[in-house]
Design an enzyme around this catalytic site. Sequence first.
Site, PDB file in Angstrom:
ATOM      1  N   ASP A 279       0.907  -1.137   0.000  1.00  0.00           N
ATOM      2  CA  ASP A 279       0.000   0.000   0.000  1.00  0.00           C
ATOM      3  C   ASP A 279       0.947   1.188   0.000  1.00  0.00           C
ATOM      4  O   ASP A 279       1.553   1.504   1.028  1.00  0.00           O
ATOM      5  CB  ASP A 279      -0.870   0.014   1.255  1.00  0.00           C
ATOM      6  CG  ASP A 279      -1.832   1.186   1.236  1.00  0.00           C
ATOM      7  OD1 ASP A 279      -1.425   2.265   0.763  1.00  0.00           O
ATOM      8  OD2 ASP A 279      -2.969   1.037   1.694  1.00  0.00           O
ATOM      9  N   HIS A 280       1.113   1.834  -1.152  1.00  0.00           N
ATOM     10  CA  HIS A 280       2.240   2.781  -1.251  1.00  0.00           C
ATOM     11  C   HIS A 280       2.090   3.980  -0.315  1.00  0.00           C
ATOM     12  O   HIS A 280       3.065   4.643   0.000  1.00  0.00           O
ATOM     13  CB  HIS A 280       2.487   3.206  -2.704  1.00  0.00           C
ATOM     14  CG  HIS A 280       1.540   4.236  -3.230  1.00  0.00           C
ATOM     15  ND1 HIS A 280       0.297   3.919  -3.711  1.00  0.00           N
ATOM     16  CD2 HIS A 280       1.641   5.582  -3.352  1.00  0.00           C
ATOM     17  CE1 HIS A 280      -0.303   5.026  -4.103  1.00  0.00           C
ATOM     18  NE2 HIS A 280       0.483   6.054  -3.905  1.00  0.00           N
TER      19      HIS A 280
ATOM     20  N   HIS B 112      -5.558   2.910   1.097  1.00  0.00           N
ATOM     21  CA  HIS B 112      -4.785   4.064   1.563  1.00  0.00           C
ATOM     22  C   HIS B 112      -5.440   4.787   2.747  1.00  0.00           C
ATOM     23  O   HIS B 112      -4.804   5.079   3.745  1.00  0.00           O
ATOM     24  CB  HIS B 112      -4.585   5.082   0.436  1.00  0.00           C
ATOM     25  CG  HIS B 112      -4.070   4.479  -0.838  1.00  0.00           C
ATOM     26  ND1 HIS B 112      -3.172   3.454  -0.853  1.00  0.00           N
ATOM     27  CD2 HIS B 112      -4.327   4.759  -2.141  1.00  0.00           C
ATOM     28  CE1 HIS B 112      -2.877   3.145  -2.110  1.00  0.00           C
ATOM     29  NE2 HIS B 112      -3.582   3.910  -2.910  1.00  0.00           N
TER      30      HIS B 112
HETATM   31  C1  BG6 Z   1      -3.530   4.688  -6.461  1.00  0.00           C
HETATM   32  C2  BG6 Z   1      -4.908   4.798  -7.060  1.00  0.00           C
HETATM   33  O1  BG6 Z   1      -3.460   3.601  -5.590  1.00  0.00           O
HETATM   34  O2  BG6 Z   1      -3.235   5.884  -5.754  1.00  0.00           O
HETATM   35  C3  BG6 Z   1      -5.020   6.024  -7.962  1.00  0.00           C
HETATM   36  O3  BG6 Z   1      -5.196   3.629  -7.804  1.00  0.00           O
HETATM   37  C4  BG6 Z   1      -4.590   7.262  -7.215  1.00  0.00           C
HETATM   38  O4  BG6 Z   1      -6.341   6.167  -8.459  1.00  0.00           O
HETATM   39  C5  BG6 Z   1      -3.237   7.046  -6.549  1.00  0.00           C
HETATM   40  O5  BG6 Z   1      -4.530   8.331  -8.132  1.00  0.00           O
HETATM   41  C6  BG6 Z   1      -2.894   8.212  -5.663  1.00  0.00           C
HETATM   42  O6  BG6 Z   1      -1.572   8.092  -5.225  1.00  0.00           O
HETATM   43  P1  BG6 Z   1      -0.730   9.373  -4.856  1.00  0.00           P
HETATM   44  O7  BG6 Z   1       0.546   8.819  -4.317  1.00  0.00           O
HETATM   45  O8  BG6 Z   1      -0.551  10.157  -6.126  1.00  0.00           O
HETATM   46  O9  BG6 Z   1      -1.528  10.126  -3.857  1.00  0.00           O
END
Ligand code: BG6
Length: 504
Positions: free
Chosen positions: A191-192, A254
């Site tokens: 989960d980045h 997230h």
């Molecule tokens: C991803 C989603 O996991 O996270 C995307 O699938 C979203 O829809 C993205 O835009 C958002 O990541 P960050 O790091 O740009 O906030």
Amino acid sequence: MSEITRPLTPQACTLVIFGGSGDLARRKLVPAVYNLLLDGVLPDNYAVLATGRKPLSDADFRETAREGIAKYSRQAIKDSVWSHFEQRLFYVSGAIDDPKAYTDIRARLERIEAALKLPANRIFYLAIPPTSIAAAVEGLQKAGLVQPPTDPTQFSRVIVEKPIGNDLASAREINTTVARVFDESQIFRIDHYLGKETVQNLLVLRFANSIFEPIWNHKYIDHVQITVSEAEGVGTRATYYEEAGALRDMVQNHILQLLCLVAMEPPYSLDPDVVRNARMEVLRCLRPIAGKDVEKYTVRAQYSVGKVHGVDVPGYRREAGIKPDSTTETYVALKLFVENWRWSGVPFYLRTGKALTKRASEVAVHFKEIPQILFNADPEVPLASNVLTLKIQPDEGLSFRIISKVPGSKAKTHPVEMNFRYGEAFGAPSPEAYERLLLDVTAGDASLFMRRDAVEASWAWITKILDGWKAYGTKWLPEYAAGTMGPVEADRLIQSDGRNWHPL
Ligand code: BG6
């Protein structure tokens, strides 16, 4: 500066990327490895073997990698470092459902490892659609590429990208498939958001400062708002997004993880499983939103035509690849409760959406109002309450709203903001989430990854909402103009409690 001691150290290994010719590899993964090298934190010996259906040579792959780094890397290309790095990048083509691909991968890995004197430590990164996961893990197993976790001489680890399923049943199926081949200790579910510096700072803020923990509870906190606002629309991901929608795409993973970090109890150590147990407890305490409550506590909506940053945006249903009668939500707002002693009666408001006014993610902790005496004696003009805002992106930092006296002879007060900005305090831009996460996998540190039970607990909670939406139909799918902060229904959700969304 005091250093957070990492219990584990990165080890020499080869990163094998499935989906190696795809977007994630080019934009995030290869640049992440490159930045780790520049920062001097990669293990001394390493290699990257990308694999995909596209027939590319090593040279082709190196060229794409260089372009990707030039475009997306946090730090610029340094020729002296690049000439070393490119020698460590390899490519082998093959289809996921073709058993020969795996014998080719194995043969290539063995050649690379022999040439570079690398141990047979392998990390398999599955940057592929969920429907291909079963074929990939079974292919790896049949080719003898998965070592038991007890092998002290070499390790096999697997990184699983989201989406892990689209409801509880499908998530369980994916988890069961992966578990047939890998032990839980070898599985790293990404989960980045957990790799973002500002997200990790939530724990440091809460547990490395003495002033927060005593007031971090229902006695002092009125409510918490978590917002992940995106200015981008659906972009080129129509096929995926149509099936997902905002709840599955952003909240299931997230935003619930952000909530866990805000609401968790202090872990007794930084051991990966101790931290994950503490996060998991929060998921266990979520009051289910089911049946009729779904209408009361959730708002879903879709963007219609509008302008974002002055640029025309078509309505969601007019975007390329989207069904003209799509009922997929591009926005969701929720009110929820964490049912434990600490958070008793404290509402958490969550909201996220695409094609909103701007890109901004934050957690705003609203403290209780002061009594109606002294400076707050006039009920017509109540004093604003204290708010601690943790800015996750893009202006990473935190701000604290306090009430101050306006200089002058009258007893006039005004809210002011105390601000801390990462950029100003530490100079250098923060590492990308994928850098930290990949490094952690080389060290076998799973603290910032999702354990199976957590993925399933969050899907269990989300699936109840999805079922409610199904049962009550899509008749109440409101719209919001692109470039605004969401539908009026979301304002009503919070205003009916006498509160307002925190301005971004
Ligand atoms: C991803 C989603 O996991 O996270 C995307 O699938 C979203 O829809 C993205 O835009 C958002 O990541 P960050 O790091 O740009 O906030």
